[in-house]
Each structure stands twice: as structure tokens, then as C-alpha cells.
Write a protein that holds these residues in place. Structure first.
Motif, PDB file in Angstrom:
ATOM      1  N   TYR A 116      40.126  51.053  41.054  1.00  0.00           N
ATOM      2  CA  TYR A 116      38.844  50.716  40.441  1.00  0.00           C
ATOM      3  C   TYR A 116      38.975  50.543  38.932  1.00  0.00           C
ATOM      4  CZ  TYR A 116      36.178  51.836  44.686  1.00  0.00           C
ATOM      5  OH  TYR A 116      35.657  51.833  45.949  1.00  0.00           O
ATOM      6  N   GLY A 117      38.148  49.698  38.355  1.00  0.00           N
ATOM      7  CA  GLY A 117      37.953  49.606  36.906  1.00  0.00           C
ATOM      8  C   GLY A 117      39.088  48.946  36.138  1.00  0.00           C
ATOM      9  N   ASP A 124      34.035  44.618  35.851  1.00  0.00           N
ATOM     10  CA  ASP A 124      32.593  44.825  35.736  1.00  0.00           C
ATOM     11  C   ASP A 124      32.155  46.252  36.054  1.00  0.00           C
ATOM     12  OD1 ASP A 124      32.268  42.090  35.109  1.00  0.00           O
ATOM     13  OD2 ASP A 124      32.283  41.575  37.237  1.00  0.00           O
ATOM     14  N   LEU A 125      33.115  47.139  36.309  1.00  0.00           N
ATOM     15  CA  LEU A 125      32.745  48.502  36.705  1.00  0.00           C
ATOM     16  C   LEU A 125      31.823  49.156  35.668  1.00  0.00           C
ATOM     17  CD1 LEU A 125      33.128  50.941  38.641  1.00  0.00           C
ATOM     18  CD2 LEU A 125      35.075  51.617  37.216  1.00  0.00           C
ATOM     19  N   ASP A 126      32.223  49.071  34.402  1.00  0.00           N
ATOM     20  CA  ASP A 126      31.445  49.751  33.355  1.00  0.00           C
ATOM     21  C   ASP A 126      30.075  49.103  33.171  1.00  0.00           C
ATOM     22  OD1 ASP A 126      33.624  51.362  33.094  1.00  0.00           O
ATOM     23  OD2 ASP A 126      34.418  50.370  31.291  1.00  0.00           O
ATOM     24  N   ASP A 127      30.022  47.776  33.288  1.00  0.00           N
ATOM     25  CA  ASP A 127      28.735  47.076  33.162  1.00  0.00           C
ATOM     26  C   ASP A 127      27.780  47.461  34.293  1.00  0.00           C
ATOM     27  OD1 ASP A 127      29.531  45.833  30.908  1.00  0.00           O
ATOM     28  OD2 ASP A 127      29.921  43.873  31.834  1.00  0.00           O
ATOM     29  N   ALA A 143      27.844  50.251  35.916  1.00  0.00           N
ATOM     30  CA  ALA A 143      27.424  51.625  35.631  1.00  0.00           C
ATOM     31  C   ALA A 143      26.296  51.623  34.597  1.00  0.00           C
ATOM     32  CB  ALA A 143      28.622  52.436  35.124  1.00  0.00           C
ATOM     33  N   ALA A 144      26.459  50.836  33.540  1.00  0.00           N
ATOM     34  CA  ALA A 144      25.439  50.775  32.477  1.00  0.00           C
ATOM     35  C   ALA A 144      24.126  50.232  33.019  1.00  0.00           C
ATOM     36  CB  ALA A 144      25.955  49.897  31.328  1.00  0.00           C
ATOM     37  N   SER A 149      27.408  56.979  35.396  1.00  0.00           N
ATOM     38  CA  SER A 149      28.787  56.876  34.902  1.00  0.00           C
ATOM     39  C   SER A 149      29.600  55.952  35.821  1.00  0.00           C
ATOM     40  CB  SER A 149      29.426  58.261  34.873  1.00  0.00           C
ATOM     41  OG  SER A 149      29.594  58.727  36.195  1.00  0.00           O
ATOM     42  N   SER A 150      30.707  55.463  35.286  1.00  0.00           N
ATOM     43  CA  SER A 150      31.607  54.641  36.105  1.00  0.00           C
ATOM     44  C   SER A 150      32.140  55.458  37.276  1.00  0.00           C
ATOM     45  CB  SER A 150      32.767  54.126  35.254  1.00  0.00           C
ATOM     46  OG  SER A 150      32.267  53.289  34.236  1.00  0.00           O
ATOM     47  N   HIS A 189      30.102  41.040  41.047  1.00  0.00           N
ATOM     48  CA  HIS A 189      30.585  42.027  40.071  1.00  0.00           C
ATOM     49  C   HIS A 189      31.859  42.681  40.593  1.00  0.00           C
ATOM     50  CE1 HIS A 189      26.769  41.649  37.937  1.00  0.00           C
ATOM     51  NE2 HIS A 189      26.229  41.580  39.142  1.00  0.00           N
TER      52      HIS A 189
END
Lengths: 337, 241
Positions: free
Chosen positions: B98-99, B105-108, B110-111, B116-117, B186
Motif C-alpha cells: 500500500y501507499g 492516492d492513499l494519502d489523498d 485518507a485526507a 489516517s492512511s 484512486h
């Protein structure tokens, strides 16, 4: 072993047969010849079954030689001039190429896809039950790729038997509208949208390849958005994305899609549609399911009649036979005092 | 279910669509797969192949010999008794990195959801997915069963190319990509598992009705597993349900 050598060919040259079936449930489209009639005619001229693998040329021809033995070859589909040295090979005739000679195939006019069949076919492995190249999946064809200059294709038959053949009658040209069956998502379009689709002229755009032909012309109005939950796609399906301009899905198409399909080109007219070039204009005409099946039957009968009309190149054609008999009668009359 | 819920739609003279609905729904998909099994077992005259999707079954035929009216009558007669329970679905455990460069797009994502991621990974890898259909690309698996709290509208601006093996989400759906492709979904991670490998037996790994669980693995394992996947190892494990 007899080998066919491609000295030169265009960038879109591939090996295609009648198509790869049984894998669409896994997301792999059928591929296969864009013009199955052209493939069938090229094959019948060399004594092959209709769907055997042949070389598909895209607009540009090439030059070929054979090594180790003779090869009987025939070209059909798009009209492409064929010659061996200064000798021009008439359309719809097979010819036996011998080592040392070069067969030259010129550019297509009219038409897009030319099929060069060889007596007995190629001795190369199939992939998932077919020789058809599927470029993105990297399977079929020669080593899963397009053909290129210098490729060597081993032949399944070392020495062709029988005679070179020709068609006694040329396939009839046809400029009628392309026939479609409306649906499966015709109800996603407004009455005006359907009227636009069936009443307008569309032009094959430059974005046309083995996956699909994007058409340009009057935009088609949707009735309720342009997204559907993905469902299955048949060859010849005409999807209309948000731009309102139709895309006809062809042999290398995806197997499922999320745009509504306003109509589907009937199987009898797909070969004729596939031969259209960018810039050519077409119209669509709706038919019933019964008419589509009747057209499929007539297409099969037409191909069977062409096969029955085959004759050895050394024999006089039907027409010259008739002329000969007329002359004989004339001779008798003239000789009568 | 009664036959009246079902629509028969021509797709040219070589295709007949049996449509069970217009939405993504496990019950509808189960009926599609049950009819798919019945048609493939019966092999009516002129039958070539089927394409089962979320909500419909495309039956491809040879129009010269296929009896469309008889086929429709037969489908209507078997629909009421159709067994929608997949006998023993297979469950695959699919490793995912992952990530980072594996899931841009993992962090996006999450946001977007204000979590959290690590929480995105936890939610994505704790669900049991069902393969609704394969399509678009050879072996590409469309999955149902995404945690609804992760549902994320597709990107406004699709990427022109994403790598092979991408594990992504779009709307309420999830997917495992096979080959490199354009995508507006994503990207959460990437699997070394080849859903399609032309020189491996089996060529295609997943089949509609299979279950999928994701197994988060460390990026340090990527290179070795990717090489093994390319060499033809299956890597995905069949696990007990």
C-alpha cells in the motif's frame, strides 16, 4: 521447410484468423480479422478453410519472398495491387511464388485491411485457441507482437497441391447504408437522439483502429445521462459517450463498457464497415432482428457461391467460355453458304 | 424471481443480453452468475460464449443456427428455479503493497475521509470482496464489498497510464488491474499477483463469484515477489472461508 519471409511491411501488419472465442468472460476480446469476408475470400483462393490465419495488412502493403519451397498466396479484402517482378497478378487470383521471386503488395485503395492467405496456413503456435494477435495482451500472432521487416513465417504446407485459383465473379461492391439493430440501450437516448443517429451522415475520424472507430458528425442526445453500470460488448456495438459522438467497437475492443450502446452493426455489414477509411462518410439504417438474421444468411450464401465459382487459373472463365461458344455458332453461320 | 423482472435485449444479431437490473447489487449479480452457469452447461445450438457482468449476461451466438425465441422461452422457464447460491466460492488472499509509489492516492483518500492512511489500509484490507465481473482488460477484476466509508468519487482527471497490478477504488467499487492502463480510479496499492499471465496455467486467476481478501505486505518484499509473479508464480493463496 518452406518459410515466408517478410522483407518489408507497414506498421499495422499482424496475423489474424477468425477470432479467439471463449475468453471474453475473462476480459479478453476476440481479436480476429477486421474484415472476415476478406479473410474468407483470401483463404478460399488458396484452398483453405474460411477462418484460417492470414497476414492482415493495414493500408500499406509490403514485399515477401519464400525460401525452401514454393508458396501459394492470395490477397483479398482491401484492393491492393499485387505483382511479382513486372508481372501483375489480377485481383482475386492466387499465385504460386517460388524461391528467388519477390511478391510486392501496394497500398490499399479503396479499403483499409488486406488479407494475404497462404495455402495450408502458418506453422506457428496458437495462443488460447487462436493465431489472432491481441497487441495489448501480447498474445497470438508471431511472438505476441505485430509483424516487422525480416520476420520469417514457417508454412504448414511445404508444397501447395492443386492449381492456382481465381473467382469467376468478383465480389459485388455495396454502398448501401450500414445496417444496425437498435439497442441494447436505445432507451438511454431521446427520440431526437435516435433521429439524429439514423438521419445523419457520419464521418470515420482519424481515431480509428482495431479497437474502435470514432465517428464525427451531429451529436446524439442522451435521455438520462451517459453512464450505465458496465455490461458486455459485442463487436459492432455503437457506444455514445458524453461527447455525443458515436464510437463503433471493433475486433480488439474491450469486453465490457460503461457507456450506453445506441445500436449494433449487424454481422453481415461489419466487414464492409471495417473497410471504411478515415474521411469516408456513412449512414446508418435500422433493421429488425429477422432482417438482420436474413442478411447474415445471405452473406453466408454469397460466400458459398463465391467458393463454388472458383476455377483453376489455367481454365477459361465462364465469360470466355460463353464467348467461345457464341463464336463457334457464328463460325457455323458464317461457314454456311 | 419472476421472469417479468428480466429484459431480453438484442446486441446485434450475434448477441442477446439478458438484463436482470441496472444497478450494482450482489443479488442481481448472483442471478447473472447462476444463469451464466446454466447457459454454459446447456450449450444451446449456436451458442458461442457468455460475458457475465454486474447486472446482465451477454450471450454471443451464431445467428445462422441459434433459435432466439426458443432460448428466451427456455430462460424464462428456468428463471424461477435458478439456484443463486454459488456452491463453494473460492477465496483468494492477495498480497498488496500500500501507499508510496505503489499507491499514489492513499494519502489523498485518507485526507478526503479525514482518517489516517493506516486506517484506509485497515478498512480496505479487512473487507471480504466478491468478484462481480472481469472486463475492460484481460483478467481485470471488478470487486464489490468495499467498506462504504471508503467510497470515493472517481478522479476528475483520469491518469493516462497506471502500472500493471494496481489495486484501486472508484465510487463504491474496488478493482485489481491486470495490465498497465489509463484509469480515473484512486490507486491505493499494487499487487505482484498477475491476474492475467499468458504463459502461465491458469492464464486467468480469478473468475466471477470468487472472493478476495487483501493482505498488506511491506515494500521490501516487492522486488522478489514481482519477479516471481513475472516468472509465472501465482502468489495469491487460496484460503479457507
Amino acid at each position: 521447410m518452406t518459410v515466408l519471409i517478410i522483407d518489408r511491411c507497414g506498421p499495422g501488419t499482424s496475423i489474424q484468423d477468425g477470432g479467439r472465442f471463449g475468453q471474453q468472460r475473462f476480459g479478453l476480446g476476440p481479436s480476429g480479422a477486421m474484415d472476415r469476408d476478406g479473410l474468407a475470400i483470401a483463404n478460399m483462393l488458396v484452398g483453405n478453410p474460411a477462418d484460417l490465419a492470414a497476414i492482415e495488412f493495414l493500408m500499406i502493403g509490403g514485399t515477401l519472398r519464400c525460401e525452401g519451397g514454393p508458396a501459394r498466396l492470395a490477397l483479398a479484402g482491401a484492393v491492393m495491387p499485387v505483382s511479382i517482378g513486372s508481372r501483375k497478378i489480377p485481383p482475386h487470383e492466387s499465385v504460386t511464388l517460388v524461391p528467388g521471386e519477390t511478391l510486392a503488395i501496394g497500398a490499399a485503395l479503396p479499403g483499409t485491411f488486406g488479407y494475404l492467405a497462404v495455402c495450408g496456413g502458418f506453422a506457428i503456435p496458437q495462443s488460447l485457441g487462436s493465431h489472432s494477435l491481441h497487441v495489448r495482451a501480447g498474445i497470438g500472432g508471431l511472438d505476441g507482437r505485430l509483424l516487422r521487416d525480416g520476420d520469417r513465417l514457417p508454412l504448414a504446407c511445404d508444397t501447395p497441391c492443386g492449381a492456382d485459383l481465381r473467382l469467376a465473379q468478383a465480389p459485388a461492391p455495396n454502398t448501401d447504408p450500414i445496417r444496425v439493430l437498435l439497442g441494447p440501450q436505445a432507451d438511454c437516448f431521446s427520440a431526437e437522439g435516435l433521429e439524429t443517429f439514423l438521419g445523419s451522415e457520419y464521418t470515420i475520424s482519424n481515431q480509428a483502429d482495431r479497437m474502435g472507430y470514432r465517428l464525427s458528425g451531429p451529436t446524439i442526445a442522451h435521455a438520462r445521462g451517459y453512464n450505465i453500470v458496465s455490461d458486455g460488448i459485442a463487436t459492432g456495438a455503437i457506444q455514445v459517450p458524453g461527447t455525443g459522438e458515436p464510437i463503433v467497437l471493433m475486433a480488439d475492443r474491450q469486453t465490457t463498457g460503461g457507456y450506453p450502446k445506441i445500436a449494433t452493426i449487424i454481422s453481415a455489414d461489419l466487414p464492409r464497415f471495417a473497410q471504411k477509411r478515415p474521411g469516408e462518410r456513412i449512414r446508418f439504417a435500422a433493421v429488425t432482428h429477422e432482417e438482420a438474421v436474413a442478411a447474415a444468411r445471405r452473406r453466408a450464401e454469397r460466400l458459398a457461391a463465391l467458393r463454388r465459382s472458383l476455377q483453376a487459373c489455367g481454365e477459361p472463365s465462364l465469360d470466355s467460355e460463353r464467348l467461345l461458344s457464341l463464336n463457334l455458332v457464328d463460325g457455323v453461320v458464317a461457314g454456311d453458304p | 424471481m419472476t421472469a417479468s423482472n428480466v429484459r431480453f435485449l438484442d446486441q446485434g444479431d450475434c448477441g442477446l443480453v439478458v438484463e436482470f437490473g441496472e444497478e450494482i447489487d450482489p443479488q442481481i449479480n448472483a442471478r447473472v452468475l447462476a444463469l451464466d452457469a446454466a447457459v454454459n452447461a446447456a450449450k444451446p445450438v449456436g451458442f458461442i460464449e457468455t460475458v457475465p457482468t454486474y447486472r446482465s449476461l451477454l450471450v454471443q451466438v451464431d445467428p445462422l443456427v441459434f433459435d432466439r425465441a426458443a432460448f428466451i422461452a427456455w430462460v424464462e422457464s428456468i428463471l424461477p428455479g435458478l439456484d443463486v447460491a454459488v456452491a463453494e466460492p473460492r477465496r483468494w488472499r492477495v498480497p498488496v503493497v500500500y501507499g508510496g509509489t505503489y499507491g499514489f492516492d492513499l494519502d489523498d483518500v485518507a485526507a478526503t475521509h479525514g482518517i489516517s492512511s493506516a486506517e484506509v489500509i485497515a478498512r480496505h484490507s479487512s473487507a471480504i470482496y466478491r468478484v462481480y465481473m472481469l472486463g475492460f482488460m484481460p483478467g481485470l477484476a471488478y470487486l464489490g464489498g468495499l467498506d462504504p466509508r471508503l467510497a470515493t468519487p472517481r478522479r476528475r482527471d483520469p491518469r493516462l497510464m497506471t502500472p500493471a497490478g494496481i489495486v484501486s477504488i472508484g465510487g463504491v467499487q474496488a478493482l485489481i488491474a491486470s495490465l498497465a492502463m489509463p484509469s480515473g480510479w484512486h490507486l491505493l496499492g499494487r499487487t505482484p499477483v498477475r491476474a492475467f499471465h499468458p504463459r502461465r496455467d491458469p492464464v486467468f486467476l480469478f473468475t466471477p463469484g470468487d472472493e478476495i481478501v487483501f493482505d498488506p505486505i511491506g515494500a521490501e518484499r516487492w522486488d522478489a515477489l514481482d519477479k516471481a509473479g513475472e516468472a509465472g508464480e501465482i502468489l495469491a493463496e487460496l484460503v479457507a472461508r
